[in-house]
Write an enzyme that holds these catalytic residues in place. Structure first.
Site, PDB file in Angstrom:
ATOM      1  N   PHE A 173       0.811  -1.230   0.000  1.00  0.00           N
ATOM      2  CA  PHE A 173       0.000   0.000   0.000  1.00  0.00           C
ATOM      3  C   PHE A 173       0.834   1.266   0.000  1.00  0.00           C
ATOM      4  O   PHE A 173       0.351   2.327   0.369  1.00  0.00           O
ATOM      5  CB  PHE A 173      -0.967   0.005   1.192  1.00  0.00           C
ATOM      6  CG  PHE A 173      -1.727  -1.283   1.358  1.00  0.00           C
ATOM      7  CD1 PHE A 173      -2.754  -1.603   0.489  1.00  0.00           C
ATOM      8  CD2 PHE A 173      -1.392  -2.177   2.367  1.00  0.00           C
ATOM      9  CE1 PHE A 173      -3.436  -2.806   0.615  1.00  0.00           C
ATOM     10  CE2 PHE A 173      -2.076  -3.379   2.504  1.00  0.00           C
ATOM     11  CZ  PHE A 173      -3.099  -3.696   1.634  1.00  0.00           C
ATOM     12  N   GLY A 229       0.353  -6.999  -5.040  1.00  0.00           N
ATOM     13  CA  GLY A 229      -1.006  -7.513  -4.944  1.00  0.00           C
ATOM     14  C   GLY A 229      -1.921  -7.202  -6.115  1.00  0.00           C
ATOM     15  O   GLY A 229      -2.913  -7.897  -6.305  1.00  0.00           O
ATOM     16  N   ILE A 251      -9.295  -1.209 -19.073  1.00  0.00           N
ATOM     17  CA  ILE A 251      -9.202  -2.156 -17.962  1.00  0.00           C
ATOM     18  C   ILE A 251      -8.616  -3.452 -18.520  1.00  0.00           C
ATOM     19  O   ILE A 251      -9.256  -4.156 -19.302  1.00  0.00           O
ATOM     20  CB  ILE A 251     -10.588  -2.398 -17.328  1.00  0.00           C
ATOM     21  CG1 ILE A 251     -11.177  -1.078 -16.804  1.00  0.00           C
ATOM     22  CG2 ILE A 251     -10.493  -3.435 -16.224  1.00  0.00           C
ATOM     23  CD1 ILE A 251     -10.373  -0.387 -15.711  1.00  0.00           C
ATOM     24  N   LYS A 256     -11.318  -8.817 -13.630  1.00  0.00           N
ATOM     25  CA  LYS A 256     -11.362  -9.574 -12.368  1.00  0.00           C
ATOM     26  C   LYS A 256     -10.371  -8.977 -11.359  1.00  0.00           C
ATOM     27  O   LYS A 256     -10.711  -8.754 -10.194  1.00  0.00           O
ATOM     28  CB  LYS A 256     -11.026 -11.039 -12.647  1.00  0.00           C
ATOM     29  CG  LYS A 256     -11.176 -11.942 -11.446  1.00  0.00           C
ATOM     30  CD  LYS A 256     -11.046 -13.396 -11.880  1.00  0.00           C
ATOM     31  CE  LYS A 256     -11.353 -14.330 -10.719  1.00  0.00           C
ATOM     32  NZ  LYS A 256     -11.376 -15.735 -11.152  1.00  0.00           N
ATOM     33  N   LYS A 303      -5.253   4.304 -17.281  1.00  0.00           N
ATOM     34  CA  LYS A 303      -5.089   5.509 -16.464  1.00  0.00           C
ATOM     35  C   LYS A 303      -4.711   5.185 -15.016  1.00  0.00           C
ATOM     36  O   LYS A 303      -4.552   6.099 -14.208  1.00  0.00           O
ATOM     37  CB  LYS A 303      -6.376   6.341 -16.480  1.00  0.00           C
ATOM     38  CG  LYS A 303      -6.711   6.870 -17.887  1.00  0.00           C
ATOM     39  CD  LYS A 303      -7.388   8.220 -17.879  1.00  0.00           C
ATOM     40  CE  LYS A 303      -8.818   8.178 -17.443  1.00  0.00           C
ATOM     41  NZ  LYS A 303      -9.460   9.521 -17.525  1.00  0.00           N
ATOM     42  N   GLY A 304      -4.582   3.912 -14.679  1.00  0.00           N
ATOM     43  CA  GLY A 304      -4.237   3.561 -13.299  1.00  0.00           C
ATOM     44  C   GLY A 304      -5.495   3.375 -12.474  1.00  0.00           C
ATOM     45  O   GLY A 304      -6.455   4.132 -12.599  1.00  0.00           O
ATOM     46  N   GLY A 332      -5.253   1.354  -9.028  1.00  0.00           N
ATOM     47  CA  GLY A 332      -5.011   0.897  -7.653  1.00  0.00           C
ATOM     48  C   GLY A 332      -5.180   1.965  -6.596  1.00  0.00           C
ATOM     49  O   GLY A 332      -5.531   1.649  -5.458  1.00  0.00           O
ATOM     50  N   GLU A 333      -4.933   3.204  -6.938  1.00  0.00           N
ATOM     51  CA  GLU A 333      -5.007   4.271  -5.934  1.00  0.00           C
ATOM     52  C   GLU A 333      -6.388   4.929  -5.906  1.00  0.00           C
ATOM     53  O   GLU A 333      -6.945   5.180  -4.841  1.00  0.00           O
ATOM     54  CB  GLU A 333      -3.965   5.368  -6.221  1.00  0.00           C
ATOM     55  CG  GLU A 333      -2.596   4.865  -6.600  1.00  0.00           C
ATOM     56  CD  GLU A 333      -1.666   4.677  -5.420  1.00  0.00           C
ATOM     57  OE1 GLU A 333      -2.081   4.858  -4.273  1.00  0.00           O
ATOM     58  OE2 GLU A 333      -0.499   4.312  -5.679  1.00  0.00           O
TER      59      GLU A 333
END
Ligand code: MOS
Length: 731
Positions: free
Chosen positions: A234, A461, A622, A626, A694-695, A697-698
């Site tokens: 994280f 992750g 994307i 999943k 464009k990302g 995870g955040e």
């Protein structure tokens, strides 16, 4: 096993390393078998500030199996060369065992090394450290601040003075810790002047490798970093923390490989955290909800020895259209260890404030919160004047409102009940920077028709092991299961940090570049080869499917990679693919989202339950829906924690973190998690990077906490501005 489609990108592939992980065969940092390894246990300072007056190691050294105890009394002086390319913030990094100063509670002051873990831990407890303690300062609200970083456009003070409607609020988001499942750990081994570490890290080359080289004053090539799996991070693996140096130092002093695993408690001061903020915001608007100004006075905790900054200023400059913005962002040096980025860094904190404040304005003006945001939606980036590469926030609002059932809402706070529970709904916008770091990837197509792709990135992750072969398979014309991706070793081609939602953009683009080049090499070899059925064909007319090259309009004319390479006695074709990094001077590039929450608040106990959440994201292409859902749900869980539970509490008397454990530091558990859902606008942002991502995870954590806070307000009519929102605040 998931079906293997011809086009892998965009399909919901399961994690290729899932079986390794659930069967315990994935080796995390401390799991690597290293012959002759011995164990280290750190002794932490029991005062929050002061000087060490004595270190008595006699009892510890008398124990069987104890090899040494190292403190500032006997540690060699280490070079600690500056390392400006790393993620070290401005200041002087903590230099382990180099002097008698104690800068924060829990600072490493000694390390015991022994042949067993138990002996090392026992010896560490027997080390007697004496201190001349001083009073630590730990309160971000009251302590003196460093000079601010400022931003201004227009004249916010005048606009605030002339405004029809003016609001002023102070929000206080608490300090949060990452609490990954895998504790930070390092195994260090010297071979002459060469150091190998097995380490938990989000930045193999630019982070751990360059930092250890700088600390020990040795060439970068003399350090090898191995980190194939990271059990959650994280953001907390984006720096190299003192324990990594301690492990390497202990290994050098003892001449043995040394394993050092931080305890759960030590993670709270041995690594970083999301800093606490004191954030005052002022808004000016007309009666119809058109914003004319915002003013932000931002105070964020940092350590006394480093000034940690994060991107907390950006959203206030570009999320809404208004002529006048004023910002002052000050770090407040405290007697604490240095903070670090934590999922959605800066943006999540800014969204707490701005998206709560917008809800307060909507309530003040009796305007629907979505309508208020639409009235302030910019046509171009108001901070730079640049066009947006893509900004589909309006669509996020409309899809989200429809899917969530926003129109069924009675806007009046406190108007809906379900027995003892007050029911409320709230929403917030989300935004996160779209970037990309320079990256390289080695692509090798073997004569047997399989491919090996390697890059020194990490996988904390998000599923890097799975998503990268999707990119590679499509670019090479192979199925995913014939592509192997390896990562996490500094002998592989370098990348930027595995953070900031940039890994797919950066490493994915380098892989696509390398695979495109190898595919073209193979096609060129075929069309030039008189023995190939493709001889003489225009290379642009050749496509590859499932490892077989053929003429676009005549699938019968072609051959496989395997046939071509075998016949030409070529064991492989290979190339290093590259990506130069994101370019920010033509377009304003961000991912966007709209987040909706429904909460139930027990009217007598003040308990808050999140009943359902929906996030709608404009995040470009994307690659794997999943894995995207795993990210989105994880982000929502983190946001629920930040809104309602997570709070690292410091005792002002001695600087001790009083809840440095997973019993007292509260995080959401399964019982707290009900119906969480994410929708991704079908997208592609070719201006952002060649693969159009464009990302994700955040941004999936950004906006969650304010949506919940706004729902709590809607349920109860109570506005809580200190996060987390606890039962006692609602009573
Ligand atoms: Mo993210 S906070 O850059 O790991």
């Amino acid at each position: 096993m998931t079906a293997q489609p011809e086009i892998a990108v965009g399909t919901p592939q399961s994690r290729v390393d899932g079986r390794l992980k659930v069967t315990g065969r994935a080796l995390y940092a401390a799991d690597h078998p290293v012959d002759g390894v011995v164990y280290a246990a750190v002794v932490d300072s029991s005062v929050g500030r002061g000087r060490i007056t004595d270190v008595d190691t006699s009892a510890a050294l008398a124990q069987p199996g104890v090899l040494t105890v190292i403190s500032h009394r006997n540690a060699p002086r280490l070079p600690y060369v500056d390392n400006p390319g790393s993620n070290n913030p401005p200041g002087t990094r903590l230099r382990v065992f180099q002097d008698d100063r104690v800068l924060f509670f829990g600072q490493p002051v000694a390390v015991a090394v022994a042949t067993t873990l138990e002996a090392a831990q026992h010896a560490a407890r027997l080390v007697e450290v004496s201190y001349a303690a001083e009073q630590p300062i730990t309160d971000v609200t009251s302590a003196p601040a460093n000079p601010p970083t400022t931003y201004a456009r227009g004249d916010a003070e005048t606009a605030l003075g002339n405004a029809e409607v003016r609001l002023e609020m102070t929000y206080r988001p608490a300090r949060n810790h990452h609490n990954p499942m895998e504790p930070h750990a390092t195994i260090a081994q010297w071979d002459g002047g060469n150091l190998t570490v097995w380490d938990k890290t989000q930045w193999v080359v630019g982070g751990t490798q360059t930092e250890l080289a700088a600390v020990f004053g040795i060439p970068q090539q003399s350090v090898r970093v191995i980190s194939p799996f990271v059990g959650g991070a994280f953001g907390n693996g984006l720096r190299t923390w003192p324990h990594t140096t301690i492990a390497a130092l202990a290994a050098r002093e003892t001449g043995r490989p040394v394993k050092l695993v931080l305890s759960r408690r030590q993670l709270y001061f041995g690594t970083g955290f999301r800093p606490a903020y004191d954030y005052r915001v002022r808004l000016a608007s007309d009666r119809r909800g058109r914003l004319s100004a915002m003013s932000h006075d931002i105070r964020a905790e940092t350590s006394s020895y480093e000034a940690f900054f994060e991107a907390v200023m950006a959203p206030g400059q570009m999320l809404y259209s208004m002529p006048n913005v004023r910002q002052a962002y000050s770090t407040v040096p405290l007697d604490v260890n240095t903070p670090i980025w934590m999922r959605g860094p800066g943006f999540a904190t800014a969204a707490f404030v701005i998206e709560s404040a917008m809800d307060e304005l909507a309530n003040e003006l009796r305007i629907d919160p979505i309508e208020l945001r639409l009235r302030n939606e910019p046509g171009e980036d108001p901070s730079s004047g640049l066009p947006f590469s893509t900004r589909r926030l309006r669509e996020c609002y409309s899809v989200g409102a429809r899917e969530f059932g926003w129109s069924r809402r009675n806007p009046r706070p406190g108007s809906t009940r379900d027995g003892d529970w007050l029911i409320g709904t709230g929403m917030a916008a989300a935004v996160y920077d779209t970037g990309g770091f320079p990256a390289q990837a080695h692509v090798r197509l073997h004569a047997d028709g399989t491919a090996l792709v390697q890059s020194a990135t990490s996988d904390m992750g998000p599923g890097t092991y799975t998503s990268m072969p999707q990119i590679a398979a499509d670019a090479l014309g192979l199925t995913m299961r014939t592509v192997t991706f390896r990562l996490g070793d500094s002998i592989m081609p370098p990348t930027g940090p595995h953070g900031g939602s940039t890994t797919m953009a950066s490493v994915g683009t380098a892989i696509q570049d390398g695979c495109d080049k190898v595919r073209r090499q193979a096609i060129t070899l075929a069309v030039d080869d008189p023995r190939s059925p493709l001889h003489g064909v225009d290379p642009d007319d050749v496509i590859v499917r499932k490892g077989r090259m053929h003429v676009k309009n005549d699938p019968t004319r072609g051959e496989t990679y395997q046939q071509l390479l075998t016949r030409n006695q070529r064991p492989h074709l290979e190339v290093i693919g590259t990506y130069a990094g994101a370019v920010h001077d033509r377009f304003s590039m961000f991912a966007y989202g709209a987040v909706f929450a429904e909460v139930a608040v027990d009217s007598r106990l003040g308990l808050v339950r999140v009943r359902r959440m929906l996030g709608v994201y404009d995040a470009g292409r994307i690659v794997n829906p999943k894995l995207a859902d795993s990210q989105a749900i994880g982000g929502m869980v983190g946001g629920i924690g930040a809104a309602l539970l997570e709070h690292t509490v410091t005792d002002p008397r001695d600087g001790r973190i009083v809840n440095a454990n997973l019993a007292d530091y509260l995080v959401p558990v399964n019982a707290d998690i009900k119906d969480l859902r994410a929708i991704y606008l079908n997208g592609n942002d070719p201006e952002a990077n060649p693969i159009g991502v464009k990302g994700l995870g955040e941004i999936v954590l950004v906006g969650i906490a304010p949506a919940i806070a706004n729902a709590v307000f809607h349920a109860t009519g109570r506005r809580i501005r200190d996060f987390p929102i606890t039962a006692d605040a609602l009573l």
